[in-house]
Design an enzyme around this catalytic site. Sequence first.
Site, PDB file in Angstrom:
ATOM      1  CG  ASP A   1      -7.020  10.607  -6.362  1.00  0.00           C
ATOM      2  OD1 ASP A   1      -6.391  11.233  -5.492  1.00  0.00           O
ATOM      3  OD2 ASP A   1      -7.725  11.156  -7.237  1.00  0.00           O
TER       4      ASP A   1
ATOM      5  CG  ASP B   1      -1.785   1.152   1.406  1.00  0.00           C
ATOM      6  OD1 ASP B   1      -1.665   2.109   0.598  1.00  0.00           O
ATOM      7  OD2 ASP B   1      -2.617   1.139   2.325  1.00  0.00           O
ATOM      8  CB  ILE B   2       1.496   3.849  -2.571  1.00  0.00           C
ATOM      9  CG1 ILE B   2       2.758   4.615  -2.988  1.00  0.00           C
ATOM     10  CG2 ILE B   2       0.267   4.742  -2.609  1.00  0.00           C
ATOM     11  CD1 ILE B   2       2.798   4.976  -4.461  1.00  0.00           C
TER      12      ILE B   2
HETATM   13  N1  AR6 Z   1      -1.319   1.496  -3.112  1.00  0.00           N
HETATM   14  C1  AR6 Z   1      -0.739   1.166  -4.276  1.00  0.00           C
HETATM   15  N2  AR6 Z   1      -1.404   0.906  -5.400  1.00  0.00           N
HETATM   16  C2  AR6 Z   1      -2.756   0.988  -5.350  1.00  0.00           C
HETATM   17  C3  AR6 Z   1      -3.448   1.343  -4.175  1.00  0.00           C
HETATM   18  C4  AR6 Z   1      -2.679   1.609  -3.020  1.00  0.00           C
HETATM   19  N3  AR6 Z   1      -3.226   1.936  -1.855  1.00  0.00           N
HETATM   20  N4  AR6 Z   1      -4.779   1.338  -4.454  1.00  0.00           N
HETATM   21  C5  AR6 Z   1      -4.911   1.001  -5.749  1.00  0.00           C
HETATM   22  N5  AR6 Z   1      -3.698   0.774  -6.294  1.00  0.00           N
HETATM   23  P1  AR6 Z   1      -6.249   3.604 -10.041  1.00  0.00           P
HETATM   24  P2  AR6 Z   1      -5.851   5.078 -12.566  1.00  0.00           P
HETATM   25  C6  AR6 Z   1      -3.334   0.397  -7.677  1.00  0.00           C
HETATM   26  O1  AR6 Z   1      -7.591   3.158 -10.490  1.00  0.00           O
HETATM   27  O2  AR6 Z   1      -6.052   3.855 -13.363  1.00  0.00           O
HETATM   28  C7  AR6 Z   1      -9.146   7.518  -9.413  1.00  0.00           C
HETATM   29  O3  AR6 Z   1     -10.495   7.552  -9.118  1.00  0.00           O
HETATM   30  C8  AR6 Z   1      -4.377  -0.237  -8.550  1.00  0.00           C
HETATM   31  O4  AR6 Z   1      -4.448  -1.629  -8.289  1.00  0.00           O
HETATM   32  O5  AR6 Z   1      -6.101   4.072  -8.638  1.00  0.00           O
HETATM   33  O6  AR6 Z   1      -4.700   5.987 -12.914  1.00  0.00           O
HETATM   34  C9  AR6 Z   1      -8.594   8.872  -9.810  1.00  0.00           C
HETATM   35  O7  AR6 Z   1      -9.228   9.928  -9.138  1.00  0.00           O
HETATM   36  C10 AR6 Z   1      -3.811   0.053  -9.940  1.00  0.00           C
HETATM   37  O8  AR6 Z   1      -2.832  -0.916 -10.297  1.00  0.00           O
HETATM   38  O9  AR6 Z   1      -5.672   4.797 -10.975  1.00  0.00           O
HETATM   39  C11 AR6 Z   1      -8.844   8.913 -11.281  1.00  0.00           C
HETATM   40  O10 AR6 Z   1     -10.178   9.324 -11.554  1.00  0.00           O
HETATM   41  C12 AR6 Z   1      -3.112   1.391  -9.776  1.00  0.00           C
HETATM   42  O11 AR6 Z   1      -3.019   1.607  -8.355  1.00  0.00           O
HETATM   43  C13 AR6 Z   1      -8.668   7.477 -11.717  1.00  0.00           C
HETATM   44  O12 AR6 Z   1      -8.949   6.686 -10.551  1.00  0.00           O
HETATM   45  C14 AR6 Z   1      -3.837   2.566 -10.403  1.00  0.00           C
HETATM   46  O13 AR6 Z   1      -5.237   2.402 -10.296  1.00  0.00           O
HETATM   47  C15 AR6 Z   1      -7.261   7.204 -12.132  1.00  0.00           C
HETATM   48  O14 AR6 Z   1      -7.183   5.893 -12.633  1.00  0.00           O
END
Ligand code: AR6
Length: 178
Positions: free
Chosen positions: A39, A15-16
């Site tokens: 996010d 978890d980042i």
């Molecule tokens: N730590 C690390 N990685 C994570 C975590 C975490 N806590 N949570 C999720 N991931 P996404 P996007 C991973 O959907 O595709 C948001 O609503 C996840 O498994 O978070 O760039 C924003 O506001 C995936 O591999 O980002 C934008 O509207 C990666 O993080 C939209 O989503 C990115 O998934 C951005 O979409």
Amino acid sequence: MRNNVFDRMEIQIGDITKLAVDAIVNAANQTLKGGGGVDGAIHRAAGPQLLDECRKIGECPTGEARITRGCNLDAKYVIHTVGPVYSGKPQDAELLAACYKNSLRLAAENGVRTIAFPAISCGVYGYPVNEAAKVAVEATIEFLKNNSSIEKVIFLLFSEQDAAVYRKTIESMQESAE
Ligand code: AR6
């Protein structure tokens, strides 16, 4: 050796929001007002001050990056970048590479030595992880070659599966660089 870019990249799973690094990167959207995925997790862990700081900045175009303090996080800074929504067009890779380069540039400008990236665009935005990993690693290598202040770039993946893809990507690039 600091000049070996491959020694300055690392893969971690987890978890980042838990990382004690100088900066974590947020996969945000253009409004910078929070959202789901990573996010949402970052805003929850950082507390409401993070949203206050983001509001002052305003919007962020796709491919660009903005910096705020880390507020309640262990990380000193959050670098917010907006990845492309995957479309299958060549522009996707350009915009995704810009996210990594602009985030790293902003990090270096702010004295960051350790930084962690999530898999930008690989969740809600639908970017296939194997394609995104190549872009992420290539852009990072290109940046690190011309920079000596950033000591460690962590690719922080949420699953073992994604981490395996990144591991393979880095290994094959290292082989072709040797
Ligand atoms: N730590 C690390 N990685 C994570 C975590 C975490 N806590 N949570 C999720 N991931 P996404 P996007 C991973 O959907 O595709 C948001 O609503 C996840 O498994 O978070 O760039 C924003 O506001 C995936 O591999 O980002 C934008 O509207 C990666 O993080 C939209 O989503 C990115 O998934 C951005 O979409």
